[in-house]
Write an enzyme that holds these catalytic residues in place. Structure first.
Site, PDB file in Angstrom:
ATOM      1  N   ASP A  34      21.072  46.866  43.848  1.00 18.82           N
ATOM      2  CA  ASP A  34      21.360  48.324  43.948  1.00 18.82           C
ATOM      3  C   ASP A  34      22.921  48.266  43.813  1.00 18.82           C
ATOM      4  OD1 ASP A  34      21.193  51.029  44.445  1.00 18.82           O
ATOM      5  OD2 ASP A  34      21.806  50.583  46.384  1.00 18.82           O
ATOM      6  N   ASP A  36      25.476  51.446  45.162  1.00 20.63           N
ATOM      7  CA  ASP A  36      26.108  52.033  46.557  1.00 20.63           C
ATOM      8  C   ASP A  36      25.576  51.624  47.524  1.00 20.63           C
ATOM      9  OD1 ASP A  36      27.767  53.830  45.011  1.00 20.63           O
ATOM     10  OD2 ASP A  36      25.783  54.630  43.770  1.00 20.63           O
TER      11      ASP A  36
END
Length: 249
Positions: A34, A36
């Protein structure tokens, strides 16, 4: 070998660490990150922006709404924010306020602890890596521009808010399955390790049939950590060899 979904939490001093006995995980060949809150310390900025919008209309951005939004693609973020906080805006109007504020504040976000060491280590050993982010491509390019050494290591990036193939964002499995399919010689889902911070992202990876290491924020509840294969305080605590990947030198 087996995956364990629930880990025993031990209290050491004043900090929490996750301990486990005789645990083995399935070996993997590919790693999907991922962005953020996992690679970049940006989630607090997004929360500040939404809180700013909420206060402008006399509303409160509660922790429950934060956890519901975290990891979701932008159209879903806008819909949840408007609906759950009863903002006098349409999702489109929310986005028109939200985007400029984010662009202004996301110019130089710091890397999260352990990111550079892990990514460069995996690249050194030719482990295929990719990114599956719920964000838009345009703003993601702004956020990553300060770290070409790190982000050049990834084979590809799937942008959940702007990729036409991603019909359903996290917590649906689409983005991780699509991300895996874009590797050269695409691996089966069980050969992919997902690294996530958000509950929505963890559920997405698990639904895709992948193991998921979660590095949660402090406001994530114990219940929302349960679906993860492994929960760590930081990427600095990850031992790649636990998943059949090369150990640090």
């Amino acid at each position: 070998m087996f995956c364990i979904r629930y880990l025993v939490r031990g209290l050491i001093g004043k900090s929490y660490k996750y301990r486990f006995k005789s645990v083995m995980f399935q070996p993997v060949t590919h790693v999907i990150f991922d962005m953020d809150g996992l690679l970049l310390d940006t989630e607090s900025i997004y929360e500040e922006v939404i809180d700013h919008i909420a206060k402008k209309y006399g509303k409160t951005y509660t922790n429950d709404i934060k956890l519901k939004i975290r990891g979701s693609p932008e159209p879903v973020t806008a819909k949840i924010a408007v609906t759950d906080m009863q903002l006098p805006l349409s999702p489109k109007e929310f986005t028109e306020i939200f985007d400029p504020l984010c662009y202004a504040r996301l110019q130089h976000p710091p890397l999260m602890p352990g990111v550079e060491k892990l990514v460069l280590h995996l690249r050194k050993h030719n482990i295929p890596m990719a990114i599956a982010t719920s964000g838009k491509k345009e703003i993601s390019l702004i956020k990553t521009k300060d770290y070409p050494k790190v982000f050049s290591c990834f084979n590809h990036v799937v942008y959940g808010s702007s990729d036409p193939e991603v019909k359903h964002g996290k917590p649906h499995p689409d983005i991780y399955l699509i991300c895996a399919s874009r590797f050269p010689n695409p691996p089966s889902p069980e050969k992919c390790l997902v690294l996530e911070d958000a509950p929505n992202g963890v559920v997405s990876g698990i639904k895709a049939g992948m193991q998921v290491v979660m590095v949660p924020a402090a406001n994530v509840t114990e219940e929302l950590k349960k679906p993860a294969t492994l929960v760590l305080k930081s990427l600095e605590d990850l031992k790649p060899e636990d998943f059949g990947l090369p150990a640090y030198d």
